[in-house]
Design a protein around this motif. Structure first.
Motif, PDB file in Angstrom:
ATOM      1  N   SER A 274     -41.510 -16.855  48.637  1.00 34.15           N
ATOM      2  CA  SER A 274     -42.653 -17.710  48.307  1.00 34.15           C
ATOM      3  C   SER A 274     -42.423 -18.414  46.985  1.00 34.15           C
ATOM      4  O   SER A 274     -42.795 -19.576  46.826  1.00 34.15           O
ATOM      5  CB  SER A 274     -43.963 -16.921  48.344  1.00 34.15           C
ATOM      6  N   GLU A 277     -40.434 -21.311  47.548  1.00 38.73           N
ATOM      7  CA  GLU A 277     -41.129 -22.249  48.437  1.00 38.73           C
ATOM      8  C   GLU A 277     -40.396 -22.476  49.736  1.00 38.73           C
ATOM      9  O   GLU A 277     -40.269 -23.610  50.223  1.00 38.73           O
ATOM     10  CB  GLU A 277     -41.389 -23.563  47.695  1.00 38.73           C
ATOM     11  N   ALA A 278     -39.913 -21.395  50.306  1.00 36.27           N
ATOM     12  CA  ALA A 278     -39.196 -21.482  51.580  1.00 36.27           C
ATOM     13  C   ALA A 278     -40.217 -21.410  52.715  1.00 36.27           C
ATOM     14  O   ALA A 278     -40.227 -20.468  53.511  1.00 36.27           O
ATOM     15  CB  ALA A 278     -38.190 -20.352  51.690  1.00 36.27           C
ATOM     16  N   PHE A 279     -41.079 -22.414  52.763  1.00 41.03           N
ATOM     17  CA  PHE A 279     -42.201 -22.328  53.701  1.00 41.03           C
ATOM     18  C   PHE A 279     -41.782 -22.497  55.159  1.00 41.03           C
ATOM     19  O   PHE A 279     -42.553 -22.201  56.059  1.00 41.03           O
ATOM     20  CB  PHE A 279     -43.277 -23.341  53.321  1.00 41.03           C
ATOM     21  N   HIS A 280     -40.559 -22.954  55.369  1.00 38.61           N
ATOM     22  CA  HIS A 280     -40.134 -23.114  56.756  1.00 38.61           C
ATOM     23  C   HIS A 280     -39.895 -21.762  57.431  1.00 38.61           C
ATOM     24  O   HIS A 280     -39.795 -21.687  58.648  1.00 38.61           O
ATOM     25  CB  HIS A 280     -38.872 -23.978  56.826  1.00 38.61           C
ATOM     26  N   VAL A 281     -39.812 -20.690  56.645  1.00 34.91           N
ATOM     27  CA  VAL A 281     -39.597 -19.383  57.278  1.00 34.91           C
ATOM     28  C   VAL A 281     -40.909 -18.611  57.417  1.00 34.91           C
ATOM     29  O   VAL A 281     -40.918 -17.400  57.599  1.00 34.91           O
ATOM     30  CB  VAL A 281     -38.569 -18.534  56.490  1.00 34.91           C
ATOM     31  N   VAL A 282     -42.015 -19.358  57.334  1.00 34.34           N
ATOM     32  CA  VAL A 282     -43.328 -18.701  57.342  1.00 34.34           C
ATOM     33  C   VAL A 282     -43.508 -17.766  58.539  1.00 34.34           C
ATOM     34  O   VAL A 282     -44.097 -16.689  58.419  1.00 34.34           O
ATOM     35  CB  VAL A 282     -44.459 -19.760  57.242  1.00 34.34           C
ATOM     36  N   ASP A 283     -42.976 -18.149  59.683  1.00 31.31           N
ATOM     37  CA  ASP A 283     -43.172 -17.301  60.868  1.00 31.31           C
ATOM     38  C   ASP A 283     -42.499 -15.947  60.710  1.00 31.31           C
ATOM     39  O   ASP A 283     -43.075 -14.910  61.044  1.00 31.31           O
ATOM     40  CB  ASP A 283     -42.652 -18.012  62.114  1.00 31.31           C
ATOM     41  N   LEU A 309     -48.658 -21.655  50.519  1.00 33.44           N
ATOM     42  CA  LEU A 309     -48.485 -22.669  51.553  1.00 33.44           C
ATOM     43  C   LEU A 309     -49.545 -23.753  51.391  1.00 33.44           C
ATOM     44  O   LEU A 309     -49.296 -24.930  51.638  1.00 33.44           O
ATOM     45  CB  LEU A 309     -48.638 -21.974  52.911  1.00 33.44           C
ATOM     46  N   ASP A 313     -53.268 -23.856  58.938  1.00 34.92           N
ATOM     47  CA  ASP A 313     -52.586 -24.114  60.201  1.00 34.92           C
ATOM     48  C   ASP A 313     -52.715 -22.946  61.161  1.00 34.92           C
ATOM     49  O   ASP A 313     -53.791 -22.465  61.451  1.00 34.92           O
ATOM     50  CB  ASP A 313     -51.083 -24.391  59.969  1.00 34.92           C
TER      51      ASP A 313
END
Lengths: 373, 121, 479
Positions: A274, A277-283, A309, A313
């Motif tokens: 976090s 800011e690696a928000f693409h790995v949120v899943d 984030l 969503d």
């Protein structure tokens, strides 16, 4: 004299024993008093000499350092000041040590050319020999002092000290050698980590972070290199450094660590993700909620990840589930996150609160308090 | 021009004084603790203050708030500190400091910043 | 009859010799540990902790009861402690004076809604206040119904948001570096669950704005005796116990704890006046019972200065309370007595407290009675008696000098050369003037506890700071 002798002979054995004991104690106590006064006198004298020496050194040092950082000092003048220093230094037995201490102290405050100048002065005054002598001392404290001096002044550490790190049981000494390595090994400061089997304590972490924060970002070591290190505290340390220094290339390795068996490492990995800011790995991150549901630390990290984030969503569900977590801190964090995420989220929160029989009202009050952030 | 330098590290203060007087920026006054700094501030009109954060008795931030809140003066203030945490820097600016230099620092850089704040060339 | 005399003599002799040997052993051990501590931290730059994002968060909990006179200065000095990641929580324990009103005005406080988990049962919280001024953002004031010091500390534990809690007396003067130094053991060893520091006497010291400006030896003789007593207890006693990892007491005036552990054992015990010692013992017990390796650390740096009672009356009350606190804690945890399950704490620390801390005034008193009995019976062998007294006196003096040596080699706070001679005089006089009164007060404390459980409740209701209030008045009249 005779009288006391007759008294003595009239005492029985036990009494003689007591009197002797008393005499010994008194003599020792008086000796201690003299020692105290002596020590006080010596201390006063020493500190006076040190202050005097420092003032003398300071003048020459000022001209040496300030001149070289702006305009070139003619070498004759440089030699002159250096000789002045040498003379003053050798006039007192403690002169060399005072000089070294002063250089190290200044080194903490100065950077750039001025700092390099301090190294040069240390070398030209032949002070490394003084420091190197300390390495041979029997007292570990003196050894540490020698190591500290040599490494602070960017000299080098004799090879035999490297072997000591594995042998010594003394933590302070081990930490010091480790730090010296980091300071002196400019190309690969953390080379030692590869074979390191000691602990990286929070204290060492603070020292190392401090050191690396004065580094040029491009030459920092790639901390993700040690993410698979057998020692977990080394892994934790490297993760925290990767996130402090924003090493975005660590993200793939961090994602791998999400499946680590130690929850502390998982939590730290989520935190690093976090912060980076690696928000693409949120899943992948949110998926940990299932596996580590009851772990407070991981839950809090996941909530913070979603909070950073900035929008809900598809993850509303994850946060809302946390509203019913058994841990108070987790629930409060979830409420705070929803409160901070705009009107829609707040509406949802109010709705959930109603459904939960207004159990969250106090927390909502806390979360919407501007003074408590 | 009068400049006040507050720092409890006497070696450093002496060096700053040497550097600044060579650059002819003005008279340099020195305080090695917060109390002395406050005393000097009340006795003299300064054109610039350079202060460390950590000092005995009063911290550098207290000096800033003393100048801004109590003396109500707009003297430029440079903070010179090893406490380079973002939080501390923001707090210093928030309280009215004009510049923040992290230790270790370069004396040449300090001089340039001093001159800029004093509008000197 | 002579057999009886013989047995009593032998018992007293054994006790005396064992106590002397113990103290000597502890003194030597303290010196070793002190040297180790000084060497380990010789190169430490505490500023690194200050400027690091990795410094753990600390909540300072300071209970206050009717401290209106000094509270503003005290809070200001707490807010200026050198640490970045900390909050100051003042728990107003139902003061009947204007403490809260003063705080609200001075720090521009407003009531906020504060959600917290009631992990420990406490008296109700009436309100939580925060400052509207950003400069005081670290401050949080909690107003609660009166319940005594332990209860106030428990409220603090419930509301604290950081992982470490520092429990302090609000009227103590905390050195600016105190938190940096106290937190260091936690950084160096993750097994540390609590750390304590030395408490020093602040009488006659120069204090400005709640900060210690100059250290001086107290002018008042009673305070001077306590200065020597504190140096002996803290530098010789506790230092050695920390080396053995057998420390049972972290002074209530200043201690740093891991919050989770303090909470999990149930926080402070509100039914005892010795809540500081009781908590440490309970935390240690829990660690032993769960077989978790742990450490209680101890910092010999003088970090906390307190105003010592300068009148016999107030000092008597304080010592009475200490004696009761000790006895209560010892009784509550009597299971520890020579219980190998609790390791060193059970086998050494606890018995030491029983035999030499709790029992010694009682034995001394009994010895005196016995002596008086002998005098009346005309059985006193005066030469024997005098030689014995000489030996004991010599030992006491020697240990005091040893304590001064420990002080000299470490922090030498009393810098004037005359102060050494003054302290020597204090050490010479102390066994005759001060010590008997200390013995008497602690005896009375024991007696009060055993006699009246009823008087107990009243004491708690009066509030922990009652005695401070009175002595403050007395201090001002003396001045």
């Amino acid at each position: 004299m005779n009288a006391s002798l007759t008294i003595w002979t009239e005492l029985d054995a036990v009494e003689q024993f007591f009197v002797t004991l008393a005499a010994i104690f008194f003599v020792c106590a008086v000796a201690l008093i003299f020692f105290l006064i002596g020590s006080r006198l010596i201390k006063t004298y020493r500190s006076k000499t040190e202050t005097r020496l420092q003032t003398i050194f300071q003048q020459s040092l000022n001209s040496l350092i300030i001149h070289t950082s702006t305009d070139r000092l003619p070498s004759s003048s440089y030699q002159f000041h250096l000789n002045e220093l040498r003379k003053a230094m050798n006039a007192y037995p403690c002169g060399r040590q005072v000089m070294i201490n002063l250089l190290i102290k200044l080194k903490k405050s100065l950077s750039g050319t001025s700092s390099k100048m301090l190294d040069t002065i240390y070398l030209h005054l032949d002070l490394p020999t003084v420091s190197k002598k300390k390495l041979k001392a029997t007292s570990w404290k003196i050894q540490v002092q020698g190591i500290r001096e040599l490494s602070e002044m960017n000299y080098y550490l004799p090879k035999r000290m490297n072997a000591l790190i594995a042998r010594t049981k003394n933590e302070t000494l081990r930490e010091e050698i480790f730090m010296a390595h980091v300071r002196l090994n400019k190309k690969n400061p953390l080379a030692l980590l590869d074979r390191y089997d000691g602990a990286i304590t929070p204290w060492m972490r603070i020292n190392l972070h401090r050191f690396f924060s004065q580094y040029d970002g491009r030459t920092l070591p790639d901390f993700s290199r040690w993410f698979e290190h057998p020692r977990e505290d080394v892994v934790m340390f490297c993760m925290s450094m990767a996130r402090q220094f924003k090493q975005f290339n660590a993200v793939p390795a961090l994602v791998k660590l999400l499946s680590h068996k130690n929850p502390m490492i998982v939590a730290s990995a989520i935190r690093s993700l976090s912060d980076l800011e690696a928000f693409h790995v949120v899943d992948q991150v949110v998926a940990q909620a299932q596996i580590h549901w009851s772990n407070e630390r991981i839950s809090l990290r996941i909530i913070r990840f979603i909070a950073r984030l900035g929008h809900l969503d598809a993850h509303t569900y994850a946060i809302e589930k946390y509203l019913e977590h058994k841990n108070f801190k987790v629930r409060l964090a979830a409420v705070k996150t929803l409160t901070s995420m705009g009107e829609n989220a707040q509406k949802q929160l109010t709705l959930r609160n109603k459904l939960m029989g207004n159990r969250l009202t106090l927390m909502i009050g806390h979360a919407s308090e501007p003074l408590l952030t | 021009m009068k400049i006040l330098v507050c720092d409890d590290d006497e070696a450093l203060v002496s060096m700053i004084r040497f550097k600044l007087s060579r650059e002819n920026v003005g008279d340099i006054f020195i305080a090695t603790d917060g109390k002395e700094a406050k005393r000097l501030l009340q006795e003299h009109e300064f054109d610039l203050i350079i202060t460390d954060i950590h000092m005995p008795y009063h911290s550098g931030l207290e000096i800033v708030s003393f100048v801004r809140q109590e003396m109500k003066k707009e003297i430029p203030i440079i903070i010179l500190s090893a406490e380079g945490l973002e939080l501390t820097v923001l707090r210093a600016f928030d309280m009215g400091a004009n510049d923040f230099i992290s230790k270790p620092f370069s004396p040449a850089e300090l001089t340039i910043r001093v001159k800029r704040l004093l509008n000197l060339k | 009859m002579s057999v009886f005399y013989f047995i009593v003599h032998v018992l007293i002799f054994i006790y005396g010799v064992s106590i002397a040997l113990w103290y000597f052993f502890l003194a030597i051990l303290s010196m070793i540990e002190m040297r180790g501590y000084l060497n380990r931290n010789f190169f430490v730059d505490y500023n690194y902790i200050l400027s690091s994002p990795f410094a753990p968060g600390i909540t300072l909990i300071a209970p206050a009861y009717n401290e209106g006179l000094t509270i503003i200065d005290n809070v200001k000095s707490l807010l200026s402690i050198r640490y970045n990641n900390y909050e100051v929580m003042i728990v107003n324990d139902g003061s009947t004076d204007d403490s809260l009103a003063k705080l609200i005005v001075a720090f521009n406080l407003v009531e906020v809604s504060y959600a917290y988990e009631q992990k420990l049962p406490t008296k109700p919280v009436r309100g939580v206040y925060k400052s509207k001024n950003r400069a005081f953002s670290r401050l949080i004031v909690v107003d609660k119904a009166n319940g005594g010091k332990a209860d106030a500390l428990n409220v603090g534990l419930n509301l604290a948001s950081e992982s470490l809690v520092a429990c302090i007396d609000v009227d103590c003067i905390i050195e600016p570096d105190a938190l940096l130094k106290m937190v260091k053991p936690f950084l160096q060893d993750t097994k540390v669950i609590a750390s304590g520091g030395v408490v020093r006497i602040a009488n006659s010291c120069v204090v400005e704005d709640g900060r210690l400006v100059e250290v001086k030896l107290p002018e008042n003789w009673l305070a001077r005796f306590q200065t020597l007593e504190y140096i002996r207890a803290f530098l010789l006693g506790r230092m050695a116990w920390s080396r053995l990892n057998g420390l049972l007491l972290i002074s209530g005036a200043f201690g740093l704890f891991k919050k989770e552990i303090a909470l999990s054992v149930g926080g402070y015990n509100t039914a005892t006046v010795g809540e500081d010692m009781e908590l440490v013992v309970r935390m240690r017990r829990r660690m032993h019972e769960n077989q978790i390796p742990y450490k209680v650390a101890y910092i010999p740096d003088p970090l906390c200065w307190t105003e010592a009672p300068a009148s016999a009356k107030v000092l008597g009350r304080q010592r009475n309370r200490w004696a009761r606190g000790t006895l209560e804690t010892l009784m509550l945890h009597r299971k520890l007595f020579f219980n190998p399950r609790y390791g060193l704490m059970g086998m050494v620390s606890y018995p030491f407290w029983v035999f030499y801390e709790w029992l010694s005034p009682i034995i001394e008193f009994c010895g005196l009675i016995f002596f008086a009995f002998l005098v009346v019976m005309g059985h006193v062998h005066w030469v024997f008696f005098i030689s014995l007294i000489l030996a004991v006196y010599g030992f006491a003096f020697f240990i005091s000098m040893f304590a001064l040596l420990a002080e000299e080699t470490s922090f030498y706070k009393y810098i004037h050369k005359k102060d050494i001679l003054k302290m020597v005089l204090v050490a010479l006089v102390e066994p005759f003037v001060f010590h008997p009164r200390v013995v008497w007060w602690s005896l009375k404390g024991n007696w009060d506890l055993l006699r009246g459980k009823k008087a107990w409740g009243e004491m708690t209701r009066q509030g922990f700071a009652q005695y401070k209030r009175i002595y403050k008045k007395e201090v001002t009249t003396v001045v």
